[in-house]
Design an enzyme around this catalytic site. Structure first.
Site, short mmCIF file in Angstrom:
data_model
loop_
_atom_site.label_atom_id
_atom_site.label_comp_id
_atom_site.label_asym_id
_atom_site.label_seq_id
_atom_site.Cartn_x
_atom_site.Cartn_y
_atom_site.Cartn_z
N ALA A 74 0.88 -1.27 0.03
CA ALA A 74 -0.02 0.09 0.19
C ALA A 74 0.78 1.20 -0.09
O ALA A 74 2.07 1.26 0.13
CB ALA A 74 -0.81 -0.09 1.24
N TYR A 141 -6.03 8.49 2.25
CA TYR A 141 -5.61 7.12 2.56
C TYR A 141 -6.86 6.36 3.22
O TYR A 141 -7.03 5.23 2.87
CB TYR A 141 -4.59 7.36 3.49
CG TYR A 141 -4.24 5.87 4.14
CD1 TYR A 141 -3.45 4.83 3.67
CD2 TYR A 141 -4.51 5.74 5.72
CE1 TYR A 141 -3.11 3.85 4.15
CE2 TYR A 141 -4.06 4.56 6.36
CZ TYR A 141 -3.35 3.50 5.54
OH TYR A 141 -3.18 2.52 6.00
N1 LIG Z 1 1.81 0.72 10.41
C1 LIG Z 1 0.55 1.02 10.90
O1 LIG Z 1 0.45 1.28 11.87
C2 LIG Z 1 -0.69 0.43 9.94
C3 LIG Z 1 -2.02 0.61 10.58
C4 LIG Z 1 -2.95 0.13 9.59
C5 LIG Z 1 -2.94 -0.25 8.16
N2 LIG Z 1 -1.62 -0.45 8.06
C6 LIG Z 1 -1.53 -1.16 6.71
O2 LIG Z 1 -0.61 -2.32 6.77
C7 LIG Z 1 0.25 -2.24 5.50
C8 LIG Z 1 1.63 -2.47 5.80
O3 LIG Z 1 1.97 -1.19 6.22
P1 LIG Z 1 3.38 -0.82 6.79
O4 LIG Z 1 3.48 0.16 7.80
O5 LIG Z 1 4.27 -2.02 6.87
O6 LIG Z 1 3.96 0.03 5.50
P2 LIG Z 1 5.13 -0.12 4.57
O7 LIG Z 1 5.16 0.84 3.79
O8 LIG Z 1 6.47 -0.51 5.50
O9 LIG Z 1 4.77 -1.41 3.71
C9 LIG Z 1 4.21 -1.33 2.43
C10 LIG Z 1 4.96 -1.96 1.58
O10 LIG Z 1 4.24 -2.20 0.11
C11 LIG Z 1 5.17 -1.91 -0.83
N3 LIG Z 1 4.35 -1.12 -1.88
C12 LIG Z 1 4.02 0.17 -1.96
N4 LIG Z 1 3.39 0.41 -3.11
C13 LIG Z 1 3.56 -0.85 -3.78
C14 LIG Z 1 3.08 -1.31 -5.12
N5 LIG Z 1 2.43 -0.27 -5.88
N6 LIG Z 1 3.51 -2.44 -5.63
C15 LIG Z 1 4.14 -3.11 -4.84
N7 LIG Z 1 4.38 -2.85 -3.56
C16 LIG Z 1 4.03 -1.88 -3.12
C17 LIG Z 1 6.23 -1.05 -0.04
O11 LIG Z 1 7.51 -1.11 -0.73
C18 LIG Z 1 6.24 -1.68 1.09
O12 LIG Z 1 7.06 -2.95 1.35
C19 LIG Z 1 -0.33 -1.33 4.62
O13 LIG Z 1 -1.39 -1.73 3.85
C20 LIG Z 1 -1.16 -0.28 5.81
O14 LIG Z 1 -2.04 0.52 5.00
C21 LIG Z 1 -0.57 -0.13 8.89
#
Ligand SMILES: NC(=O)c1ccc[n+]([C@@H]2O[C@H](COP(=O)([O-])OP(=O)(O)OC[C@H]3O[C@@H](n4cnc5c(N)ncnc54)[C@H](O)[C@@H]3O)[C@@H](O)[C@H]2O)c1
Length: 305
Positions: A74, A141
């Site tokens: 994402a 978002y």
């Molecule tokens: N961190 C939090 O507290 C939190 C809370 C709620 C939801 N989320 C969700 O959890 C998931 C992971 O979040 P995170 O914090 O690990 O973020 P992050 O940015 O570390 O992980 C996202 C990953 O997706 C990859 N990515 C982005 N765009 C892409 C694309 N177009 N094609 C392929 N890969 C792509 C990035 O390289 C990255 O490795 C996300 O879906 C986010 O919305 C996170």
């Protein structure tokens, strides 16, 4: 079981991959490495460094034939989504739609989707917020994650079962300490470097902090479940930013005072998620106390300096 994890080189996705590998699953990762890192990907997993929007994704499905898809890729920054809603929609809506279309065509059995609590509920009318809480996203978002959820449900009607996990504020090792979100990682890095962390507003704003390994375990349970459903993944406990700063100062030995600046616009003031549904549905509950989780996080940041 063969599982395709999108975003498996990212903060949360890489822990999910580790948990799957530990449980004996065969893992394929799709990640375009925008914020993800190759070195975070478990060596037992096969990495395809491609975009979820790209035509090459079809080749991965044809070659790998995954039974389950876990979608963590994402654009995950609220600020970036406000600055450029179109790019956020391209990744979080059109990317998710592309992925789901291929899942349906290749008869994927189950789909697990990483969604968000705080960004979807908006300013909560009650705390902790349960899954019945009205959804009034405050950012592109949040809007796009909610659209993603609707698409998951829609594709569920084509025969695939699904699980939607709405996370609270996830923290732990491997979180990016240089982003605009992720207060635990940002404060830990700053304090270990002897720099004052910045607190926006009075610091009394609260978040629900859930440890990343607990989140990875929720993904394992959601993968093994057979029913299609949605659940919050959080602790139900509010912790203020001031308290986080105080705990981390004692864990890192930081003696300075945080820098206090004006509050940021568009952020919720208080939030915590009611996770009793996850307990009923998945027998999931958080197992890592805040102090244990913060200590493990501080030790990890210390060891990677
Ligand atoms: N961190 C939090 O507290 C939190 C809370 C709620 C939801 N989320 C969700 O959890 C998931 C992971 O979040 P995170 O914090 O690990 O973020 P992050 O940015 O570390 O992980 C996202 C990953 O997706 C990859 N990515 C982005 N765009 C892409 C694309 N177009 N094609 C392929 N890969 C792509 C990035 O390289 C990255 O490795 C996300 O879906 C986010 O919305 C996170």
């Amino acid at each position: 079981m063969k599982i395709l994890v999108t975003g498996g080189a990212g903060f949360i996705g890489s822990h999910v991959v580790d948990a799957y590998v530990g449980a004996g699953h065969q893992i394929v990762v799709v990640d375009n490495l925008t914020t993800g890192r190759r070195e975070r990907v478990n060596p037992a997993a096969q990495l395809y460094a491609i975009d979820i929007r790209s035509p090459e994704l079809r080749d991965v499905f044809e070659r790998e034939r995954p039974e389950v898809v876990n979608h963590h890729a994402a654009q995950a920054s609220v600020t970036a989504s406000v600055a450029d809603p179109r790019v956020d929609a391209e990744i979080n809506v059109m990317g998710t739609l592309h992925l789901l279309t291929l899942c349906a065509q290749s008869r994927v059995r189950r789909f697990v989707f990483a969604s968000t609590g705080g960004a979807i509920y908006g300013n909560p009318q009650r705390i902790p917020a349960d899954e019945q809480h009205p959804t009034t996203p405050l950012s592109p978002y949040g809007i796009h994650k909610l659209v993603g959820e609707h698409y998951v449900r829609y594709f569920g009607s084509t025969g695939m079962t699904w699980a939607i996990l709405r996370y609270a504020n996830v923290y732990g090792p491997r979180q990016d300490p240089f982003g605009e979100a992720g207060v635990v990682a940002i404060f830990t890095r700053a304090m270990l470097d002897g720099k004052a962390p910045t607190i926006f507003g009075d610091g009394k704003q609260t978040r629900d902090f859930v440890y990343v390994e607990d989140v990875a375990r929720a993904n394992l349970l959601a993968t093994d479940a057979t029913t299609s459903d949605l659940a919050n993944i959080g602790t139900g406990v509010e912790t203020s930013v001031n308290d986080i700063a105080r705990h981390l100062a004692s864990l890192t030995g930081f003696r300075g005072e945080p820098l206090r600046v004006a509050p940021r616009l568009g952020e919720v003031y208080r939030i915590a998620l009611d996770a009793s549904k996850a307990k009923r549905w998945l027998s999931w509950g958080p197992q890592t106390s805040l102090m244990d989780g913060l200590r493990k996080t501080a030790e990890w940041f210390q060891s990677t300096r």
